[in-house]
Enzyme design. Sequence first.
Site, PDB file in Angstrom:
ATOM      1  N   ASP A   1       0.495   0.363 -10.136  1.00 43.56           N
ATOM      2  CA  ASP A   1      -0.864   0.855  -9.902  1.00 43.56           C
ATOM      3  C   ASP A   1      -1.368   1.547 -11.162  1.00 43.56           C
ATOM      4  O   ASP A   1      -0.672   2.394 -11.737  1.00 43.56           O
ATOM      5  CB  ASP A   1      -0.876   1.830  -8.730  1.00 43.56           C
TER       6      ASP A   1
ATOM      7  N   HIS B   1     -13.423   8.138 -11.991  1.00 42.92           N
ATOM      8  CA  HIS B   1     -12.413   8.672 -11.068  1.00 42.92           C
ATOM      9  C   HIS B   1     -11.494   9.659 -11.776  1.00 42.92           C
ATOM     10  O   HIS B   1     -11.230  10.760 -11.268  1.00 42.92           O
ATOM     11  CB  HIS B   1     -11.591   7.530 -10.470  1.00 42.92           C
TER      12      HIS B   1
ATOM     13  N   GLU C   1      -7.611   5.226  -1.422  1.00 44.10           N
ATOM     14  CA  GLU C   1      -8.067   4.835  -2.756  1.00 44.10           C
ATOM     15  C   GLU C   1      -8.498   3.377  -2.686  1.00 44.10           C
ATOM     16  O   GLU C   1      -7.677   2.490  -2.412  1.00 44.10           O
ATOM     17  CB  GLU C   1      -6.973   5.034  -3.813  1.00 44.10           C
TER      18      GLU C   1
ATOM     19  N   GLU D   1      -9.317   0.039  -4.183  1.00 46.00           N
ATOM     20  CA  GLU D   1      -8.894  -0.584  -5.426  1.00 46.00           C
ATOM     21  C   GLU D   1      -8.991  -2.109  -5.340  1.00 46.00           C
ATOM     22  O   GLU D   1      -9.197  -2.681  -4.269  1.00 46.00           O
ATOM     23  CB  GLU D   1      -7.447  -0.191  -5.756  1.00 46.00           C
TER      24      GLU D   1
ATOM     25  N   ASP E   1      -4.788   2.083  -1.548  1.00 49.88           N
ATOM     26  CA  ASP E   1      -3.592   2.828  -1.937  1.00 49.88           C
ATOM     27  C   ASP E   1      -3.651   4.193  -1.248  1.00 49.88           C
ATOM     28  O   ASP E   1      -4.074   5.186  -1.835  1.00 49.88           O
ATOM     29  CB  ASP E   1      -3.535   2.973  -3.460  1.00 49.88           C
TER      30      ASP E   1
ATOM     31  N   ARG F   1      -2.676  13.717  -0.650  1.00 48.34           N
ATOM     32  CA  ARG F   1      -3.055  14.547  -1.802  1.00 48.34           C
ATOM     33  C   ARG F   1      -2.266  15.843  -1.893  1.00 48.34           C
ATOM     34  O   ARG F   1      -2.024  16.338  -3.014  1.00 48.34           O
ATOM     35  CB  ARG F   1      -4.553  14.853  -1.742  1.00 48.34           C
TER      36      ARG F   1
ATOM     37  N   GLN G   1       1.107  14.854  -3.230  1.00 47.02           N
ATOM     38  CA  GLN G   1       0.891  14.420  -4.606  1.00 47.02           C
ATOM     39  C   GLN G   1       0.706  15.608  -5.544  1.00 47.02           C
ATOM     40  O   GLN G   1       1.288  15.658  -6.641  1.00 47.02           O
ATOM     41  CB  GLN G   1      -0.325  13.507  -4.686  1.00 47.02           C
TER      42      GLN G   1
ATOM     43  N   LYS H   1       2.428   8.607  -2.593  1.00 39.69           N
ATOM     44  CA  LYS H   1       1.822   7.275  -2.694  1.00 39.69           C
ATOM     45  C   LYS H   1       2.669   6.176  -2.057  1.00 39.69           C
ATOM     46  O   LYS H   1       2.137   5.117  -1.716  1.00 39.69           O
ATOM     47  CB  LYS H   1       1.639   6.914  -4.178  1.00 39.69           C
TER      48      LYS H   1
ATOM     49  N   THR I   1       0.804   0.933   1.169  1.00 37.14           N
ATOM     50  CA  THR I   1      -0.307   0.385   0.392  1.00 37.14           C
ATOM     51  C   THR I   1      -0.772  -0.870   1.104  1.00 37.14           C
ATOM     52  O   THR I   1       0.019  -1.789   1.311  1.00 37.14           O
ATOM     53  CB  THR I   1       0.128   0.043  -1.048  1.00 37.14           C
TER      54      THR I   1
ATOM     55  N   GLU J   1     -12.757  12.685  -3.885  1.00 37.27           N
ATOM     56  CA  GLU J   1     -13.986  12.824  -4.666  1.00 37.27           C
ATOM     57  C   GLU J   1     -15.212  12.967  -3.768  1.00 37.27           C
ATOM     58  O   GLU J   1     -16.118  13.752  -4.055  1.00 37.27           O
ATOM     59  CB  GLU J   1     -14.167  11.606  -5.567  1.00 37.27           C
TER      60      GLU J   1
END
Length: 399
Positions: free
Chosen positions: A116, A123, A187, A189, A221, A225, A228, A241, A245, A346
């Site tokens: 990834d 971002h 996420e 992607e 993904d 948080r 992480q 993570k 996925t 975000e």
Amino acid sequence: MTWVAGVEGSAYGVTNLPYGVFSRDGEEPRVGVRIGDLVLDLAGAEEAGLVLAAGAFRAPALNRFMALGRPQWTAARQRIVELLTDPAHRPAVEPLLVPLDAVRLHLPFEVADYVDFYSSEHHAGNVGQIFRPGQPPLLPNWKHLPIGYHGRAGTVVVSGTPVVRPSGQRASSAGPVYGASVRLDIEAEVGFVVGVPSPLGSRVSADDFADHVFGVVLVNDWSARDIQAWEYQPLGPFLGKSFATSVSAWVTPLDALADAFVPAPEQDPPVADYLRDVPHLGLDLRLSVEWNGERVTEPPFDTMYWTPAQQLAHLTVNGASLRTGDLYASGTVSGPERGQVGSFLELTWGGAEPVKFADGATRTFLEDGDAVTITATAPGPDGTTVALGEVSGTILPAR
């Protein structure tokens, strides 16, 4: 123009034709291609001598077909288009068309390795401000190489697979604590699927992107948080993570996206020689994210700073080999505006600005029972639209 009824105006017309793997009750999984809301049974077509693929379409995954290489990919696609557009083939092909709602879709390819990247400047800048307030949003190396990490191939799952809330360590005022993640995120992607491998110790040039990459999938993904944030320094993402996925059930071949390649953003400072891709092209993909059925953001892929060809060149510059079924993802797709971000981190600015839904409910991060669906479209030839297969998932409680 196809003879298949109900396909006119569909974003899954003959200019698209994504590949997948499907099954019906009592049958083994086999390769198919989507046309409108139908699946053409390519295993059956190959058994009937309508298309040649060295037996690859009768396999339970796309890997055998992807390993054949671009000349065979192109020839097979041309033949499938012919079968679906020439009325002379209708009597033989029509019995091989299966309604989409009558099949089960499987993970379309066996994932060899998963990497990834972190290729959106918007971002990366947003995350830098949220995670490192008061410091430069981009770290010094970010504009010199595509940042990435190795993920866990065994937890890549097909769209529709429920996602169990992960547990792990997170920080608290009293020190680290263990428990279920309370800041579960997405996420949005785009993923690139490798067909043709490369030998260990060799490099793959950015110019050879189309010779190795078979097609494109959408990727979610999922990201914890809080886990992480506690674990990612100094070595980067790990348990935050690696629990799941999700990828779309349909792989859109690169040939279907020929009209979607556009100039990528200018790169300053100049990149290293091995990262120079001429022409410097990204993809005009328009993503959309729905949270519990409401559209909350629309990330534009054409804003990505690092291109798919550059990512492939960087992935192999140290001699790392490619394998059929390798998946590398773009990293979160975010544009310059709040309504164009690809993560809820975000969108809610770290949880400080909750999202309000039409029914009055609010969210900062994902709660149990929440469902997320990511879709995308691209321009096709002659004003047509090409849809990428959606990727969706619903959150289950921690175990």
